[in-house]
Design a protein around this motif. Structure first.
Motif, PDB file in Angstrom:
ATOM      1  N   MET A  67      37.446  41.207  32.919  1.00  0.00           N
ATOM      2  CA  MET A  67      37.973  41.576  34.227  1.00  0.00           C
ATOM      3  C   MET A  67      37.501  40.645  35.341  1.00  0.00           C
ATOM      4  SD  MET A  67      39.993  43.875  33.382  1.00  0.00           S
ATOM      5  CE  MET A  67      40.573  44.101  35.060  1.00  0.00           C
ATOM      6  N   ALA A  68      36.507  39.826  35.067  1.00  0.00           N
ATOM      7  CA  ALA A  68      35.989  38.915  36.095  1.00  0.00           C
ATOM      8  C   ALA A  68      37.045  37.938  36.596  1.00  0.00           C
ATOM      9  CB  ALA A  68      34.779  38.154  35.552  1.00  0.00           C
ATOM     10  N   ARG A  69      38.060  37.685  35.804  1.00  0.00           N
ATOM     11  CA  ARG A  69      39.087  36.723  36.236  1.00  0.00           C
ATOM     12  C   ARG A  69      40.227  37.365  37.023  1.00  0.00           C
ATOM     13  NH1 ARG A  69      40.309  36.537  30.303  1.00  0.00           N
ATOM     14  NH2 ARG A  69      42.401  37.382  29.970  1.00  0.00           N
ATOM     15  N   GLU A  70      40.144  38.654  37.297  1.00  0.00           N
ATOM     16  CA  GLU A  70      41.258  39.356  37.927  1.00  0.00           C
ATOM     17  C   GLU A  70      41.133  39.539  39.439  1.00  0.00           C
ATOM     18  OE1 GLU A  70      43.906  39.625  36.525  1.00  0.00           O
ATOM     19  OE2 GLU A  70      43.429  39.598  34.391  1.00  0.00           O
ATOM     20  N   ASP A  71      39.997  39.255  40.018  1.00  0.00           N
ATOM     21  CA  ASP A  71      39.823  39.332  41.474  1.00  0.00           C
ATOM     22  C   ASP A  71      40.291  40.679  42.025  1.00  0.00           C
ATOM     23  OD1 ASP A  71      39.081  38.397  43.988  1.00  0.00           O
ATOM     24  OD2 ASP A  71      41.098  37.646  44.421  1.00  0.00           O
ATOM     25  N   PHE A  72      39.812  41.758  41.416  1.00  0.00           N
ATOM     26  CA  PHE A  72      40.179  43.101  41.866  1.00  0.00           C
ATOM     27  C   PHE A  72      39.270  43.529  43.016  1.00  0.00           C
ATOM     28  CE2 PHE A  72      37.206  43.479  38.343  1.00  0.00           C
ATOM     29  CZ  PHE A  72      36.232  44.312  38.875  1.00  0.00           C
TER      30      PHE A  72
END
Length: 199
Positions: free
Chosen positions: A44-49
């Motif tokens: 999830m670190a690559r999703e910029d949530f």
């Protein structure tokens, strides 16, 4: 404008497939489940949530905390709307016992009409979960959100978006520690990914 929802099923606990955890207390992630949750955090670190919401169940909170820890340690917001199905008197029973219950067999063959004993229907689940998603989508400040929940809850959302009946739940999987991506906009809603399993 659109809002992207990453629907994450909690990672595995020790008794996945053996008993119906439901809303029973004390169901925590197993050691393999904790490893799954850490991998989810990396994924999830690559999703910029912007925000993580999670079911109040311990296994969902632990999964959400692992995602948060890998992404700057922001707070996890608890959302009752993402809670597990209220299975009523079935919660905590083994599947061996449940398989001998005619009500359980009816629940699994006709969820559009069945109700759990002392609990809720799948239409109740679908309504509360999707209403929560719509409320979040109406907030212009949040555009990419992580929602940590449970298999049946996520399946109910996917079925709603795809226009499938509640009884379509066996036609697709939502595995532990998987990610399903749904996008909502003024034009409606669509499923971008389904049951992405983190290796």
């Amino acid at each position: 404008m659109t809002t992207t929802f990453f629907l994450v099923r909690h990672a595995a606990h020790d008794d996945v497939g053996r008993f119906l955890a439901g809303r029973a207390d004390g169901v925590a992630l197993s050691e393999p489940g904790r490893a799954q949750a850490r991998r989810l955090g990396t994924r999830m670190a690559r999703e910029d949530f912007s925000t993580i919401y999670a079911s109040p169940r311990q296994r969902a909170q632990q999964t959400a905390a692992a995602i948060a820890a890998a992404n700057g340690g922001g707070p996890v917001r608890t959302a009752d709307e993402l809670d597990e199905v209220d299975f009523g008197h079935w919660s905590g029973k083994t599947f061996d016992i449940l398989n001998g219950d005619p009500g359980w067999r009816r629940w699994n063959s006709l969820r559009s009409l069945a109700r759990t004993p002392g609990g809720e229907t799948m239409l109740n689940v679908q309504q509360r979960a999707f209403a929560f998603i719509e409320t979040l989508a109406a907030d212009p400040g949040d555009r990419r959100l992580v929602l940590v929940s449970h298999a049946d809850v996520i399946k109910s959302v996917v079925s709603h978006v795809l226009g499938l009946p509640a009884d379509a739940w066996p036609r697709f999987d939502v595995a532990p520690a998987s990610v399903t991506t749904v996008v909502l906009g003024e034009w409606g809603a669509k499923v971008l990914t389904l049951n992405e399993i983190i290796p």
